[in-house]
Design an enzyme around this catalytic site. Sequence first.
Site, PDB file in Angstrom:
ATOM      1  N   ASP A  44      18.151  22.631  51.120  1.00  0.00           N
ATOM      2  CA  ASP A  44      16.947  23.467  51.161  1.00  0.00           C
ATOM      3  C   ASP A  44      16.340  23.511  52.561  1.00  0.00           C
ATOM      4  OD1 ASP A  44      17.368  23.816  48.534  1.00  0.00           O
ATOM      5  OD2 ASP A  44      15.565  22.747  47.841  1.00  0.00           O
ATOM      6  N   TYR A  47      17.995  26.067  54.650  1.00  0.00           N
ATOM      7  CA  TYR A  47      17.586  27.408  54.205  1.00  0.00           C
ATOM      8  C   TYR A  47      16.191  27.712  54.762  1.00  0.00           C
ATOM      9  CZ  TYR A  47      16.206  31.217  51.094  1.00  0.00           C
ATOM     10  OH  TYR A  47      15.767  32.419  50.593  1.00  0.00           O
ATOM     11  N   ASP A  48      15.289  26.735  54.622  1.00  0.00           N
ATOM     12  CA  ASP A  48      13.918  26.942  55.093  1.00  0.00           C
ATOM     13  C   ASP A  48      13.901  27.250  56.590  1.00  0.00           C
ATOM     14  OD1 ASP A  48      13.133  26.424  52.550  1.00  0.00           O
ATOM     15  OD2 ASP A  48      12.462  24.371  52.931  1.00  0.00           O
ATOM     16  N   SER A  93      19.240  52.889  23.035  1.00  0.00           N
ATOM     17  CA  SER A  93      19.031  51.616  22.347  1.00  0.00           C
ATOM     18  C   SER A  93      20.348  51.248  21.648  1.00  0.00           C
ATOM     19  CB  SER A  93      17.893  51.839  21.364  1.00  0.00           C
ATOM     20  OG  SER A  93      17.608  50.655  20.716  1.00  0.00           O
ATOM     21  N   GLU A 125      28.946  40.531  25.004  1.00  0.00           N
ATOM     22  CA  GLU A 125      27.900  39.959  25.870  1.00  0.00           C
ATOM     23  C   GLU A 125      26.780  39.381  25.028  1.00  0.00           C
ATOM     24  OE1 GLU A 125      26.625  43.538  27.880  1.00  0.00           O
ATOM     25  OE2 GLU A 125      28.728  44.138  27.828  1.00  0.00           O
ATOM     26  N   LYS A 127      23.077  39.107  23.785  1.00  0.00           N
ATOM     27  CA  LYS A 127      21.962  40.052  23.760  1.00  0.00           C
ATOM     28  C   LYS A 127      20.736  39.287  24.245  1.00  0.00           C
ATOM     29  CE  LYS A 127      19.865  43.632  20.886  1.00  0.00           C
ATOM     30  NZ  LYS A 127      18.490  43.346  21.187  1.00  0.00           N
ATOM     31  N   ASP A 129      17.131  38.260  25.402  1.00  0.00           N
ATOM     32  CA  ASP A 129      15.824  38.647  24.890  1.00  0.00           C
ATOM     33  C   ASP A 129      14.826  38.723  26.037  1.00  0.00           C
ATOM     34  OD1 ASP A 129      14.247  39.422  22.881  1.00  0.00           O
ATOM     35  OD2 ASP A 129      13.968  37.439  21.985  1.00  0.00           O
ATOM     36  N   ARG A 148      12.287  50.288  30.844  1.00  0.00           N
ATOM     37  CA  ARG A 148      12.931  51.263  29.969  1.00  0.00           C
ATOM     38  C   ARG A 148      11.885  52.182  29.344  1.00  0.00           C
ATOM     39  NH1 ARG A 148      13.815  51.396  24.393  1.00  0.00           N
ATOM     40  NH2 ARG A 148      15.544  52.739  23.817  1.00  0.00           N
ATOM     41  N   GLU A 185      18.714  43.401  31.755  1.00  0.00           N
ATOM     42  CA  GLU A 185      17.582  42.737  31.115  1.00  0.00           C
ATOM     43  C   GLU A 185      16.950  41.773  32.115  1.00  0.00           C
ATOM     44  OE1 GLU A 185      17.334  43.935  28.105  1.00  0.00           O
ATOM     45  OE2 GLU A 185      16.058  42.593  26.932  1.00  0.00           O
ATOM     46  N   TYR A 237      23.794  44.935  32.562  1.00  0.00           N
ATOM     47  CA  TYR A 237      24.741  45.186  31.473  1.00  0.00           C
ATOM     48  C   TYR A 237      25.248  46.621  31.394  1.00  0.00           C
ATOM     49  CZ  TYR A 237      20.351  46.326  29.016  1.00  0.00           C
ATOM     50  OH  TYR A 237      19.133  46.828  28.666  1.00  0.00           O
ATOM     51  N   LYS A 302      30.881  45.993  22.908  1.00  0.00           N
ATOM     52  CA  LYS A 302      31.013  47.348  23.441  1.00  0.00           C
ATOM     53  C   LYS A 302      32.494  47.681  23.604  1.00  0.00           C
ATOM     54  CE  LYS A 302      26.832  46.637  26.151  1.00  0.00           C
ATOM     55  NZ  LYS A 302      26.289  46.265  27.458  1.00  0.00           N
ATOM     56  N   LYS A 326      23.044  40.864  15.343  1.00  0.00           N
ATOM     57  CA  LYS A 326      21.816  40.078  15.471  1.00  0.00           C
ATOM     58  C   LYS A 326      21.954  38.722  14.794  1.00  0.00           C
ATOM     59  CE  LYS A 326      17.939  41.779  16.063  1.00  0.00           C
ATOM     60  NZ  LYS A 326      16.905  41.819  17.095  1.00  0.00           N
ATOM     61  N   CYS A 420      -5.377   6.010   5.011  1.00  0.00           N
ATOM     62  CA  CYS A 420      -3.946   6.337   4.982  1.00  0.00           C
ATOM     63  C   CYS A 420      -3.587   7.011   3.655  1.00  0.00           C
ATOM     64  CB  CYS A 420      -3.132   5.051   5.165  1.00  0.00           C
ATOM     65  SG  CYS A 420      -1.365   5.305   4.878  1.00  0.00           S
ATOM     66  N   CYS A 423      -1.300   4.389   1.604  1.00  0.00           N
ATOM     67  CA  CYS A 423      -1.723   3.087   1.092  1.00  0.00           C
ATOM     68  C   CYS A 423      -3.235   2.912   1.041  1.00  0.00           C
ATOM     69  CB  CYS A 423      -1.093   1.964   1.914  1.00  0.00           C
ATOM     70  SG  CYS A 423      -1.831   1.804   3.556  1.00  0.00           S
ATOM     71  N   CYS A 437      -2.030   4.307  10.651  1.00  0.00           N
ATOM     72  CA  CYS A 437      -2.452   3.534   9.485  1.00  0.00           C
ATOM     73  C   CYS A 437      -2.530   2.077   9.945  1.00  0.00           C
ATOM     74  CB  CYS A 437      -1.418   3.698   8.376  1.00  0.00           C
ATOM     75  SG  CYS A 437      -1.510   2.390   7.152  1.00  0.00           S
ATOM     76  N   CYS A 443       2.083  -1.191   4.321  1.00  0.00           N
ATOM     77  CA  CYS A 443       1.936   0.195   3.856  1.00  0.00           C
ATOM     78  C   CYS A 443       3.309   0.688   3.376  1.00  0.00           C
ATOM     79  CB  CYS A 443       1.434   1.080   4.994  1.00  0.00           C
ATOM     80  SG  CYS A 443       1.566   2.841   4.671  1.00  0.00           S
TER      81      CYS A 443
HETATM   82  S1  IVH Z   1      23.397  47.621  26.140  1.00  0.00           S
HETATM   83  C1  IVH Z   1      23.673  51.925  25.695  1.00  0.00           C
HETATM   84  N1  IVH Z   1      23.685  45.060  26.525  1.00  0.00           N
HETATM   85  O1  IVH Z   1      18.928  45.311  23.732  1.00  0.00           O
HETATM   86  C2  IVH Z   1      23.572  50.476  25.709  1.00  0.00           C
HETATM   87  N2  IVH Z   1      21.573  45.851  25.766  1.00  0.00           N
HETATM   88  O2  IVH Z   1      18.337  47.364  21.364  1.00  0.00           O
HETATM   89  C3  IVH Z   1      22.203  49.997  25.855  1.00  0.00           C
HETATM   90  N3  IVH Z   1      19.892  44.103  25.522  1.00  0.00           N
HETATM   91  O3  IVH Z   1      17.097  47.942  25.129  1.00  0.00           O
HETATM   92  C4  IVH Z   1      21.966  48.587  25.899  1.00  0.00           C
HETATM   93  N4  IVH Z   1      21.151  42.418  26.184  1.00  0.00           N
HETATM   94  O4  IVH Z   1      17.030  45.700  26.291  1.00  0.00           O
HETATM   95  C5  IVH Z   1      22.851  46.045  26.141  1.00  0.00           C
HETATM   96  N5  IVH Z   1      24.071  42.832  26.967  1.00  0.00           N
HETATM   97  C6  IVH Z   1      23.253  43.795  26.584  1.00  0.00           C
HETATM   98  C7  IVH Z   1      21.912  43.548  26.221  1.00  0.00           C
HETATM   99  C8  IVH Z   1      21.112  44.602  25.807  1.00  0.00           C
HETATM  100  C9  IVH Z   1      19.940  42.790  25.765  1.00  0.00           C
HETATM  101  C10 IVH Z   1      18.709  44.813  25.010  1.00  0.00           C
HETATM  102  C11 IVH Z   1      18.305  45.984  25.840  1.00  0.00           C
HETATM  103  C12 IVH Z   1      18.230  47.154  24.921  1.00  0.00           C
HETATM  104  C13 IVH Z   1      18.202  46.503  23.582  1.00  0.00           C
HETATM  105  C14 IVH Z   1      18.906  47.394  22.595  1.00  0.00           C
END
Ligand code: IVH
Length: 681
Positions: A44, A47-48, A93, A125, A127, A129, A148, A185, A237, A302, A326, A420, A423, A437, A443
Amino acid sequence: MSVKGKDSSSSIPTAIKKQVDALRRQIAHHDSLYFTHDNPQIPDSDYDRLFATLVDLEQRYPALISADSPTQRVGAAPREEFTQIRHEIAMLSLDKVFNEQNLTDFDARVKKRLQSDSTLQYSCEPKVDGVAVSLLYKDSLLERGATRGDGVSGEDITHNVRTIKSIPLKLEGTNVPTLLEVRGEIFLGKRGFARINAEAEKTGSKQFVNPRNAAAGTLRQLDSRITARRPLQMYCYSIGVVQDIELPPRLSDIFDLLEAWGLPLNPDRRVVDGIEGCHYYCKDLQEKRAGLDYEIDGAVIKVNDLALQADLGANARTPRWAMAYKFPAEEVSTTVLDVEFQVGRTGVITPVARLQPVFVGGVTVSNATLHNMDEISRLNLKIGDPVIVRRAGDVIPKVVKVINSTDNKSPREIEIPQFCPACGSAVERDGEVLYRCSAGISCAAQRKESIRHFASRSAMDIEGLGSKLIEQLVDLEILSNVADIFSLDVEKLSAMQRMGVRSAGNVVAAIEISKHTTLAKFLYSLGIREVGEATALALANHFGNLGKISRAGLEELTEVPDIGDIVAGHIVVFFSNQENLARIEELRASGVIWQDVIVSDKPSRLAGQTYVLTGTLKTMHRNEAKARLIELGAKVAGSVSKHTSCVIAGPGSGSKLEKARQLGVKTISEEEFLALLDDST
Ligand code: IVH
């Protein structure tokens, strides 16, 4: 941000310009190694120094400051509002499924539409959050970041995106298109989330409920100096608008290209064959879920072939070539019906919420821990409140937040009982947040809990002697302490509810088997305050036998790695109690016998090293492998990082092995591990 025109820089010496350029490239390279690949290659301080030199040169020659300089990430003065941005190509979506069958149906639908029977290749991949965003690079420079939004238009968050260190301000490498829109994301890792919540707690500001809300809130900051202080990350993604480049034939090739240009891609992505490959990926990812440093709510699969994607096209809102699988939600809402108080092994009184049963994290949950009274005040919880409950992995469910407390028409305050619940003895305050207690071992609840702990898998491992049976045996005064277990017989046990002669026989056999144990397990089973499995093992390895541990003073005990004054104090108190010593003698007299540890004078061979186990070992259980490594002085961690010394990879190793390779961490096979153990005996 002060971004000056090029003209005023014409009088600056070329050597200075070159030096500034080189510094920017070096810093971007090290940012990428650190933030995207978790693999820093300079300390570090170096880098600094690079950064400070660049800042200094830019101060002396302000005309050289440019938008892609790493010094310009730090955040600018607050904006008044967000501007709307229209996405040139709509951000779609995903359709979603919740079970394997529906995923298989998706594959069948895709094949039918393509009129093909051939096995399809899929890009799988996690998904993630977080918050979906679009980044626009013009002539390699990050020009714009947008959320988005509703898919058609989102908000301009360029000022905030620029503060995210893993997002390059300038794309590097060859064949970078003149215009490139990448989508992905933006999220906060679990550790980053814990850190900002801990800071919020310290400053008394509001905590975030989960990483997604924290990421969304952070991206919607008008003041990017606040965003800059939060460790946001991104995984790309997909791509949107692209100009002046011929795209490769597969999505996975695009991912590789993006990665080569310096963009952050998810290391847990895979290419698999057929829907079976997708099932395997989803299952594997679900198992890894709790161990990942970022929150996911499923997997996305995909079709990998871009020509097939084009043939399949899209519906109004979702593409036909992708599907979200999901996982069961880890957070759901329900109602607190009541709060009860449980008495633990050491007498600590813990509030437990009785819930309207809900399906969360894959099981139905009707109780959640509230930890202590402080937690109840922090949550501002009343009986009858609607709440969010979280259950992740095998972790016990907890109440994370009260929602719409105004919906609770008859809220009831939660008060610590004065007596308690088991007991009836007085409840005493112990320190800042705990209540206990006062009755100690007299107890019944404490007795039950200490016996349950003694018999549990990680302690004496008495199969079949579970909570229900212990409860009856204590209530009927057949068991009053752990030593009584060894005088149980088939006659006594078979008189209990749901106990036939055969099950009773099995329990008696299990009790007999449990008599042979190790020093560490025996020590753990004694239930000394704050002596968990790891501490018990460390004590056993350090002292070798129980006599030495029981005679050790505070100073000697704190020489053991990870034992501090408080735990050492509990150990001394435990062994100075005559009743405890008498109980140990009773256990010994009943035939309980443990293996001592041979403590060598040589320093532990793997001291200071951190090992990670992955995959399945053929010749030994993972717990045994872990114990052997700890015996040799190593630490055993659950995930691979730059601090890992070595990864032991058995068959079926997945992302951990890959991460080790990426980080250049040494990996060894099971055979090499066995040889390592042999060498040390
Ligand atoms: S692909 C056309 N890949 O999930 C393809 N989405 O309900 C569009 N998300 O709005 C999305 N990880 O925010 C894709 N590996 C991933 C993802 C991903 C999270 C989210 C994304 C999208 C929502 C879809």
